[in-house]
Scaffold this motif. Structure first.
Motif, mmCIF file in Angstrom:
data_model
loop_
_atom_site.group_PDB
_atom_site.id
_atom_site.type_symbol
_atom_site.label_atom_id
_atom_site.label_comp_id
_atom_site.label_asym_id
_atom_site.label_seq_id
_atom_site.Cartn_x
_atom_site.Cartn_y
_atom_site.Cartn_z
ATOM 1 N N ASP A 1 -23.568 6.139 10.678
ATOM 2 C CA ASP A 1 -23.171 7.072 11.746
ATOM 3 C C ASP A 1 -24.169 8.212 11.702
ATOM 4 O O ASP A 1 -24.286 8.880 10.677
ATOM 5 N N THR A 2 -24.934 8.392 12.774
ATOM 6 C CA THR A 2 -25.871 9.523 12.745
ATOM 7 C C THR A 2 -25.539 10.521 13.847
ATOM 8 O O THR A 2 -25.014 10.147 14.900
ATOM 9 N N ASN B 1 -28.293 14.086 10.771
ATOM 10 C CA ASN B 1 -27.503 13.636 9.633
ATOM 11 C C ASN B 1 -27.259 12.126 9.753
ATOM 12 O O ASN B 1 -26.758 11.676 10.779
ATOM 13 N N TRP C 1 -20.106 13.260 3.784
ATOM 14 C CA TRP C 1 -19.559 13.631 5.090
ATOM 15 C C TRP C 1 -18.198 12.998 5.313
ATOM 16 O O TRP C 1 -17.998 11.808 5.068
ATOM 17 N N VAL D 1 -25.148 9.234 8.090
ATOM 18 C CA VAL D 1 -24.030 9.030 7.162
ATOM 19 C C VAL D 1 -23.824 7.537 6.923
ATOM 20 O O VAL D 1 -23.815 6.746 7.870
ATOM 21 N N SER E 1 -17.139 15.443 16.682
ATOM 22 C CA SER E 1 -18.397 14.744 16.396
ATOM 23 C C SER E 1 -18.443 13.476 17.237
ATOM 24 O O SER E 1 -17.412 13.016 17.755
ATOM 25 N N MET F 1 -23.970 16.439 20.879
ATOM 26 C CA MET F 1 -24.467 15.707 19.722
ATOM 27 C C MET F 1 -25.035 14.358 20.162
ATOM 28 O O MET F 1 -24.353 13.579 20.841
ATOM 29 N N MET G 1 -18.834 10.578 16.127
ATOM 30 C CA MET G 1 -18.157 9.459 15.467
ATOM 31 C C MET G 1 -16.653 9.471 15.703
ATOM 32 O O MET G 1 -15.994 8.452 15.568
ATOM 33 N N ARG H 1 -16.531 22.677 17.427
ATOM 34 C CA ARG H 1 -16.207 22.891 16.007
ATOM 35 C C ARG H 1 -15.739 24.320 15.772
ATOM 36 O O ARG H 1 -16.528 25.255 15.878
HETATM 37 N N1 SER Z 1 -20.667 12.459 11.654
HETATM 38 C C1 SER Z 1 -21.874 13.098 11.224
HETATM 39 C C2 SER Z 1 -21.963 14.517 11.660
HETATM 40 O O1 SER Z 1 -21.201 14.939 12.503
HETATM 41 C C3 SER Z 1 -23.065 12.335 11.747
HETATM 42 O O2 SER Z 1 -22.845 12.008 13.075
HETATM 43 O O3 SER Z 1 -22.796 15.234 11.183
#
Ligand code: SER
Length: 390
Positions: free
Chosen positions: A217-218, A194, A156, A196, A40, A86, A42, A68
């Motif tokens: 964190d989006t 998303n 999350w 978070v 991700s 992302m 983040m 993933r």
């Molecule tokens: N960490 C969250 C996700 O991967 C938002 O970035 O969905």
């Protein structure tokens, strides 16, 4: 909109709100990181979410290639990909969830032109440790977006321990006709973004403590957003996947799900190779090997003479460019050809072994274990190619 236009619009929206570019990482996290791949946007920012000052400041934005394996079994549906881009934005202890959701809504409606009547949100409904997310609920209600409350689905975390928090997910209606139901009751609501609230840290004993600063964190999948904006039926119609679908589909007749799996896995393998990973029996190299072998297993089910060397070289080049990678395309093709050769050898050696076992009756768990441990033949290969399930 093209992926380039989508990316530009996303970055520009955030730049105008004081966000600076965070550098993109490769798919391979630095040594000492417990995860195999960057999963991700983040993930590379974890130390900064935990309080270390980021050189770019408190508002960040970027695009990050992610992989993933948790979604591997879902690949083949309309929206899941193994490797994807992302789009991400972060507030490191700066603005809160209300601003994040309001700016997000503005971008989707004014920036990307989505009909606000096709949006739905979900928020965290609370559990025994953290209360319901009333701020997100109120914000969506003020924006006129219907909200649904859930439990675990709106929490999350990037793993069993580490930074985590309640999230609010934004869905777009992708069905024909007017929206019906909710994201929880109708899967034609497609999740796109998303948001978070990264403000907790989960410890190995399950306990939660508060991070030194409350973060946002989006993350929004680029290919999925492109699908929604173009009104496509699946992510495979987008600019990055289409060349794979055309090339694979033109050469080899496959049902829709098989075609998607082959395209996803081969394209993902190219990106993993582009970040320097090579096939091997363990770790990252094993994930790469599995991607290539799963694709070949599907291709060889109908015709074992099919070979990846028949695919046009331009495909890999286009994919590397889209993921902002440089790579030696000829070397990459050699690695794939070599991997294919090895796998063909394994299949050739495995066929008589499986045939011998099968002649005694249906295979049991102990047979599958033996085939795997002694001969390196995984169950999906035994059943899919070697007549194990026949
Ligand atoms: N960490 C969250 C996700 O991967 C938002 O970035 O969905």
């Amino acid at each position: 909109m093209t992926p380039e236009q989508i990316l530009h619009t996303f970055l520009d929206h955030h730049h105008r709100r004081g966000h600076r570019d965070a550098p993109e990482s490769t798919l391979v996290p630095p040594p000492g990181d417990p995860v195999l791949f960057t999963t991700s946007g983040m993930h590379p920012l974890t130390p900064y979410l935990e309080g270390r000052p980021h050189p770019g400041g408190r508002r960040l934005v970027n695009v990050q290639r992610c992989l993933r394996t948790t979604d591997l079994d879902e690949v083949g549906d309309r929206t899941h990909l193994t490797v994807f881009d992302m789009l991400g934005s972060w507030s490191l202890g700066d603005y809160g969830i209300a601003e994040s959701l309001r700016w997000g809504h503005e971008l989707l409606v004014d920036g990307f032109g989505l009909d606000p009547g096709r949006l739905h949100a979900t928020v965290f409904g609370g559990d025994d440790q953290v209360g319901p997310d009333e701020t997100a609920w109120r914000t969506w209600t003020e924006l006129g977006v219907p909200v649904e409350e859930t439990g675990d689905d709106n929490w999350w975390s990037n793993g069993p321990t580490g930074p985590c928090g309640p999230d609010s997910e934004i869905f777009v209606w992708t069905g024909d006709g007017p929206p019906t139901g909710t994201p929880g009751t109708d899967d034609r609501w497609t999740e796109v973004w998303n948001h978070v609230q990264m403000r907790h840290h989960r410890h190995p004993d399950g306990r939660l403590t508060t991070l030194p600063q409350p973060n946002i964190d989006t993350g929004m999948g680029l290919e999925r957003l492109e699908m929604v904006l173009r009104g496509d039926r699946s992510v495979y119609e987008g600019a990055g996947l289409r060349p794979w679908v055309d090339a694979v589909g033109d050469r080899w007749p496959l049902d829709e799900v098989s075609l998607r799996v082959v395209c996803d896995h081969l394209r993902s393998a190219v990106v993993v190779l582009g970040d320097g990973v090579r096939p091997s029996a363990t770790g990252r190299g094993y994930v790469l090997r599995r991607l290539v072998r799963r694709a070949l297993t599907v291709l060889w089910r109908d015709d074992p003479s099919r070979t990846l060397t028949d695919l046009p070289p331009g495909l890999s080049g286009d994919t590397l460019r889209r993921f902002r990678q440089r790579g030696d395309i000829a070397a990459l093709r050699d690695v794939l050809a070599d991997e294919e050769r090895r796998f063909r050898g394994l299949v050739g050696r495995g066929r008589p072994i499986v045939a011998r076992l099968r002649s005694r009756g249906p295979l049991g768990d102990a047979d599958y274990r033996w085939l795997h441990d002694t001969h390196g033949l995984p169950r999906d290969l035994v059943d899919g190619l070697l007549g194990g399930a026949g």
